[in-house]
Design a protein around this motif. Structure first.
Motif, PDB file in Angstrom:
ATOM      1  N   ALA A  99       0.829  -1.207   0.000  1.00 12.66           N
ATOM      2  CA  ALA A  99       0.000   0.000   0.000  1.00 12.66           C
ATOM      3  C   ALA A  99       0.867   1.261   0.000  1.00 12.66           C
ATOM      4  O   ALA A  99       0.561   2.235  -0.702  1.00 12.66           O
ATOM      5  CB  ALA A  99      -0.940  -0.011   1.195  1.00 12.66           C
ATOM      6  N   GLN A 100       1.932   1.244   0.789  1.00 11.64           N
ATOM      7  CA  GLN A 100       2.825   2.402   0.832  1.00 11.64           C
ATOM      8  C   GLN A 100       3.491   2.636  -0.526  1.00 11.64           C
ATOM      9  O   GLN A 100       3.591   3.771  -1.003  1.00 11.64           O
ATOM     10  CB  GLN A 100       3.877   2.195   1.917  1.00 11.64           C
ATOM     11  CG  GLN A 100       3.296   2.189   3.328  1.00 11.64           C
ATOM     12  CD  GLN A 100       4.342   1.829   4.387  1.00 11.64           C
ATOM     13  OE1 GLN A 100       5.485   1.488   4.073  1.00 11.64           O
ATOM     14  NE2 GLN A 100       3.943   1.913   5.652  1.00 11.64           N
ATOM     15  N   ASN A 101       3.929   1.529  -1.152  1.00 12.40           N
ATOM     16  CA  ASN A 101       4.585   1.633  -2.462  1.00 12.40           C
ATOM     17  C   ASN A 101       3.615   2.136  -3.533  1.00 12.40           C
ATOM     18  O   ASN A 101       3.970   2.977  -4.361  1.00 12.40           O
ATOM     19  CB  ASN A 101       5.156   0.279  -2.882  1.00 12.40           C
ATOM     20  CG  ASN A 101       6.289  -0.179  -1.978  1.00 12.40           C
ATOM     21  OD1 ASN A 101       6.918   0.639  -1.299  1.00 12.40           O
ATOM     22  ND2 ASN A 101       6.542  -1.481  -1.958  1.00 12.40           N
ATOM     23  N   VAL A 102       2.397   1.608  -3.508  1.00  6.63           N
ATOM     24  CA  VAL A 102       1.393   2.011  -4.489  1.00  6.63           C
ATOM     25  C   VAL A 102       1.036   3.480  -4.302  1.00  6.63           C
ATOM     26  O   VAL A 102       0.891   4.233  -5.283  1.00  6.63           O
ATOM     27  CB  VAL A 102       0.135   1.127  -4.382  1.00  6.63           C
ATOM     28  CG1 VAL A 102      -1.018   1.714  -5.207  1.00  6.63           C
ATOM     29  CG2 VAL A 102       0.443  -0.288  -4.851  1.00  6.63           C
ATOM     30  N   GLU A 103       0.918   3.913  -3.063  1.00  7.42           N
ATOM     31  CA  GLU A 103       0.587   5.313  -2.794  1.00  7.42           C
ATOM     32  C   GLU A 103       1.654   6.242  -3.348  1.00  7.42           C
ATOM     33  O   GLU A 103       1.349   7.277  -3.965  1.00  7.42           O
ATOM     34  CB  GLU A 103       0.420   5.525  -1.287  1.00  7.42           C
ATOM     35  CG  GLU A 103      -0.075   6.910  -0.920  1.00  7.42           C
ATOM     36  CD  GLU A 103      -0.381   7.038   0.562  1.00  7.42           C
ATOM     37  OE1 GLU A 103      -1.079   7.996   0.940  1.00  7.42           O
ATOM     38  OE2 GLU A 103       0.085   6.182   1.343  1.00  7.42           O
ATOM     39  N   GLN A 104       2.915   5.863  -3.158  1.00  8.17           N
ATOM     40  CA  GLN A 104       4.015   6.685  -3.681  1.00  8.17           C
ATOM     41  C   GLN A 104       4.016   6.687  -5.211  1.00  8.17           C
ATOM     42  O   GLN A 104       4.197   7.740  -5.843  1.00  8.17           O
ATOM     43  CB  GLN A 104       5.342   6.142  -3.165  1.00  8.17           C
ATOM     44  CG  GLN A 104       5.538   6.313  -1.661  1.00  8.17           C
ATOM     45  CD  GLN A 104       6.802   5.632  -1.157  1.00  8.17           C
ATOM     46  OE1 GLN A 104       7.549   5.025  -1.934  1.00  8.17           O
ATOM     47  NE2 GLN A 104       7.052   5.732   0.148  1.00  8.17           N
ATOM     48  N   THR A 105       3.759   5.515  -5.790  1.00  2.30           N
ATOM     49  CA  THR A 105       3.772   5.402  -7.253  1.00  2.30           C
ATOM     50  C   THR A 105       2.604   6.177  -7.867  1.00  2.30           C
ATOM     51  O   THR A 105       2.730   6.763  -8.957  1.00  2.30           O
ATOM     52  CB  THR A 105       3.715   3.926  -7.680  1.00  2.30           C
ATOM     53  OG1 THR A 105       4.742   3.194  -7.017  1.00  2.30           O
ATOM     54  CG2 THR A 105       3.904   3.791  -9.187  1.00  2.30           C
ATOM     55  N   ILE A 106       1.455   6.184  -7.196  1.00  8.76           N
ATOM     56  CA  ILE A 106       0.308   6.954  -7.684  1.00  8.76           C
ATOM     57  C   ILE A 106       0.649   8.440  -7.751  1.00  8.76           C
ATOM     58  O   ILE A 106       0.348   9.123  -8.736  1.00  8.76           O
ATOM     59  CB  ILE A 106      -0.923   6.726  -6.776  1.00  8.76           C
ATOM     60  CG1 ILE A 106      -1.484   5.313  -6.980  1.00  8.76           C
ATOM     61  CG2 ILE A 106      -2.012   7.766  -7.054  1.00  8.76           C
ATOM     62  CD1 ILE A 106      -2.602   4.951  -6.012  1.00  8.76           C
ATOM     63  N   ALA A 107       1.319   8.927  -6.710  1.00  6.71           N
ATOM     64  CA  ALA A 107       1.711  10.338  -6.673  1.00  6.71           C
ATOM     65  C   ALA A 107       2.681  10.651  -7.815  1.00  6.71           C
ATOM     66  O   ALA A 107       2.565  11.687  -8.497  1.00  6.71           O
ATOM     67  CB  ALA A 107       2.333  10.673  -5.320  1.00  6.71           C
TER      68      ALA A 107
END
Length: 341
Positions: A322-330
């Motif tokens: 979830a943390q990785n996906v959140e960063q990648t979305i940004a």
């Protein structure tokens, strides 16, 4: 058809549906006993029943029995009132041998029906109905500020019996059920022909014992469930937490699998051009990845709230995901804005 056209036929229908409902009530109290003795097995039973075809057939049949029983009860009551006319009050007053419950079966039935509605809202609507609706995690009812899987009956015991009024409503319903079922139990056998003096007295004794045991167990269960809910038993028991954690671990693995399959599908649909594949990946993170992020956060939150004492590798990995996906979305949103300028 004589089951509809004659008074005897209507009483016979009432008797048969009554017998079936007594058997169901007995089964229900025994199933509740599993929640007291072996709560993890109770969840397994709830999962086994769930929204499977055999459970749905049984639920439909049970609903039909209730509806038929209620319709015929109202029908017979109206028929009796019409037949007695203005003399019905005088007749009741001159018949002290008539049981109070016999004269108030419709009222008792209405109280039991009202209790049944509360019970359905607290359990059936949050369990089997949710499975039928195939809702996502965000639409599930919450327990401990987290979505609750429909087959975890113990979580809904926790939610229902956390309210002070739940045991009050249930005990009132059980008392009404005792009067209604105690009279109805022997009366239904009387209707189908077991009406000689020897058997009638025996049936009255059996009905009193049977009904008293069933209702006493129901009341005891309501009291124990209330105490357990107040003590957060269904959220702190070690075995139950492991059961909750196992379920949420499966959900975590499914999120990862679905995410990997969908992003690969989106990239492959762009063809062989590397720029197109890169843009497809950016578009996926901007448009589709946020739903996966929400889903992952719900699962992590549920596992942490409902199974805080269980070390869960799949949940830990999902949290990192979830943390990785959140960063990648940004990053993807930034890149998309740059490309659009």
């Amino acid at each position: 058809m004589w089951l509809i056209s004659s008074s005897i036929g209507r009483k016979f229908v009432m008797a048969i549906t009554g017998i079936c409902l007594v058997l169901f009530v007995t089964f229900h109290v025994l199933m509740n006993a599993v929640a007291l003795i072996w709560p993890t097995a109770y969840n397994a039973v709830c999962e086994f029943l769930g929204a499977n075809w055999y459970a749905l057939v049984a639920s439909a049949g049970l609903a039909a029995l209730f509806i038929i029983h209620i319709i015929y009860a109202c029908w017979l009551t109206l028929q009796n009132r019409k037949a007695r006319g203005n003399d019905r009050y005088a007749i009741n007053g001159k018949a002290p041998h008539v049981e109070w419950s016999s004269k108030n079966m419709l009222v008792l039935g209405i109280v039991v029906l009202a209790f049944l509605v509360v019970h359905l809202v607290q359990f059936w609507a949050k369990m089997q109905l949710q499975e039928l609706m195939h809702g996502d995690l965000a639409t599930l009812p919450t327990v401990a500020q987290a979505p609750a899987a429909p087959h975890f009956g113990t979580l809904f015991l926790q939610a229902a019996f956390s309210y002070w009024w739940t045991p009050v409503v249930y005990i009132i319903g059980f008392v009404a059920l005792w009067f209604h079922m105690n009279h109805g139990f022997w009366s239904m056998f009387h209707t189908i022909g077991w009406d000689n003096n020897i058997w009638l007295n025996r049936l009255k004794t059996i009905s009193c014992w049977w009904t008293s045991i069933v209702v006493a167990l129901f009341i005891a269960q309501a009291v124990v469930f209330t105490v357990q809910a107040k003590n957060q038993f269904f959220l702190t028991d070690e075995g139950l937490q492991e059961q909750y954690a196992e379920y949420w671990a499966e959900q975590a693995e499914q999120v990862n699998a679905d995410f990997s399959a969908d992003i690969q599908k989106a990239i492959d649909a762009a063809g062989e051009d590397q720029i197109a594949r890169r843009n497809a990946q950016i578009l996926f993170f901007v448009e589709q990845a946020p739903a996966y992020l929400d889903r992952a956060n719900l699962i992590v939150n549920a596992a942490e709230k409902q199974a805080p004492a269980v070390s869960n590798m799949a949940i830990a990995q999902l949290k990192q995901f979830a943390q990785n996906v959140e960063q990648t979305i940004a990053q993807a949103q930034t890149m998309q804005n740059t490309n659009n300028q």
